[in-house]
Design a protein around this motif. Structure first.
Motif, PDB file in Angstrom:
ATOM      1  N   UNK A 144       0.821  -1.205   0.000  1.00 28.85           N
ATOM      2  CA  UNK A 144       0.000   0.000   0.000  1.00 28.85           C
ATOM      3  C   UNK A 144       0.862   1.266   0.000  1.00 28.85           C
ATOM      4  N   UNK A 145       1.974   1.248   0.746  1.00 27.41           N
ATOM      5  CA  UNK A 145       2.853   2.411   0.756  1.00 27.41           C
ATOM      6  C   UNK A 145       3.475   2.627  -0.618  1.00 27.41           C
ATOM      7  N   UNK A 146       3.845   1.527  -1.279  1.00 30.28           N
ATOM      8  CA  UNK A 146       4.414   1.637  -2.626  1.00 30.28           C
ATOM      9  C   UNK A 146       3.399   2.197  -3.605  1.00 30.28           C
ATOM     10  N   UNK A 147       2.167   1.740  -3.476  1.00 33.09           N
ATOM     11  CA  UNK A 147       1.122   2.079  -4.441  1.00 33.09           C
ATOM     12  C   UNK A 147       0.579   3.492  -4.254  1.00 33.09           C
ATOM     13  N   UNK A 148       0.437   3.933  -3.014  1.00 33.27           N
ATOM     14  CA  UNK A 148      -0.261   5.194  -2.755  1.00 33.27           C
ATOM     15  C   UNK A 148       0.615   6.292  -2.147  1.00 33.27           C
ATOM     16  N   UNK A 149       1.860   5.995  -1.798  1.00 35.75           N
ATOM     17  CA  UNK A 149       2.736   7.009  -1.208  1.00 35.75           C
ATOM     18  C   UNK A 149       4.123   6.846  -1.797  1.00 35.75           C
ATOM     19  N   UNK A 150       4.289   7.355  -3.028  1.00 36.66           N
ATOM     20  CA  UNK A 150       5.527   7.096  -3.759  1.00 36.66           C
ATOM     21  C   UNK A 150       6.732   7.799  -3.163  1.00 36.66           C
ATOM     22  N   UNK A 151       6.524   8.737  -2.237  1.00 39.89           N
ATOM     23  CA  UNK A 151       7.646   9.412  -1.595  1.00 39.89           C
ATOM     24  C   UNK A 151       8.052   8.750  -0.270  1.00 39.89           C
TER      25      UNK A 151
END
Length: 305
Positions: free
Chosen positions: A244-251
């Motif tokens: 989920x972090x990879x998909x929705x929070x690219x920073x």
């Protein structure tokens, strides 16, 4: 491409990248091994302008003009995408170089401790063959018989109610075979170390404890059997969070490749075929918990400053 400067905090690096983007300056952000964020501009001619913007940003990062940058940048990116689509060209992509492969990180101390404890328990149990010797780690006491197990469902989790609350967590250290422990430890090493490095040791500890308690209790509640164990629920929880972090929070600094996603999701569903004696409820609860935590974090409600 030319480096403009460095920013120490992830949230401020993301904000400045958005600010450059909104001002028409194509940029990329890369996290180095020291945890510092390097800002790059793609156009050499924009270097001086970007450098001046960075100096002003670092002097007054809380200036009102830097508010709501993420929402404004995403809105602008969607507008540009629609414009490109209407012009019949490929839509633009708004992305960052700050996607860190977990394999770049060394073994985190907490992750290493979890692996070490699992290894010790595996040896003490004679590689999963002597469950009686590690009975205090199971969620509930049961008898090991030559042909199976026997327990008394009517007593519920009597041991936990009497104060042995560690039993809600410790089944994660129990493994029943070499492939079982190897699979879990390899994924724990990669995902756990990444989370420990990026989100911190305290976050990983709380995440593991909560995921363990939820997945173990769920497994017992649904099946009624206390004879289960393994780090798989934790692994699926860590995977869900990183995904989920990879998909929705690219920073965020997290990254997981599509092949790994397919492998983990595929294995999750294969386990439901009954080919292997798997604690599927623990997998499901762990994955769900990780997905929810990762999504909530990615949307900014738990973002690191």
């Amino acid at each position: 491409m030319r480096p403009v400067g460095q920013i120490e905090e992830a949230s401020r690096a993301a904000a400045f990248a958005d600010f450059l983007f909104l001002n028409g300056i194509e940029n990329e952000v890369e996290r180095d091994d020291d945890g510092v964020y390097n800002v790059w501009v793609c156009d050499e001619e924009a270097f001086e302008t970007a450098a001046e913007m960075l100096r002003a940003f670092l002097e007054s990062p809380d200036d009102p003009k830097y508010r709501d940058l993420e929402a404004r940048a995403r809105k602008r990116a969607l507008e540009l995408e629609r414009e490109r689509e209407h012009e019949g060209r490929s839509p633009v992509t708004f992305e960052s170089r700050d996607t860190v492969d977990a394999r770049r990180f060394g073994l985190g101390p907490l992750t290493g401790t979890l692996i070490a404890v699992s290894a010790v328990v595996f040896v003490l149990s004679r590689f999963g063959r002597d469950l009686q010797s590690i009975m205090p780690l199971f969620i509930k006491e049961f008898e090991v018989l030559p042909t199976g197990y026997r327990w008394y469902p009517g007593t519920g989790l009597a041991e936990v109610r009497s104060g042995q609350v560690w039993r809600l967590v410790t089944p994660i250290f129990i493994h029943f075979g070499i492939l079982h422990v190897l699979f879990n430890m390899l994924w724990l090493r990669q995902l756990g170390s990444a989370i420990e490095h990026i989100s911190g040791r305290a976050f990983l500890l709380v995440f593991v404890v909560l995921t363990a308690a939820a997945s173990n209790f769920g497994q017992y509640l649904i099946t009624g059997s206390p004879a289960f164990g393994g780090m798989s629920g934790i692994v699926f929880g860590l995977f869900g969070f990183v995904w989920m972090k990879t998909k929705f929070d690219f920073m965020s600094g997290y990254a997981i490749d599509q092949q790994s996603v397919i492998l983990m999701v595929g294995w999750f569903f294969i386990c439901f075929t009954g080919i292997f004696p798997i604690a599927n409820t623990a997998h499901t609860v762990g994955l769900a918990f990780g997905l929810v935590c990762g999504y909530v974090s990615a949307r900014g409600w738990m973002r690191r400053g």
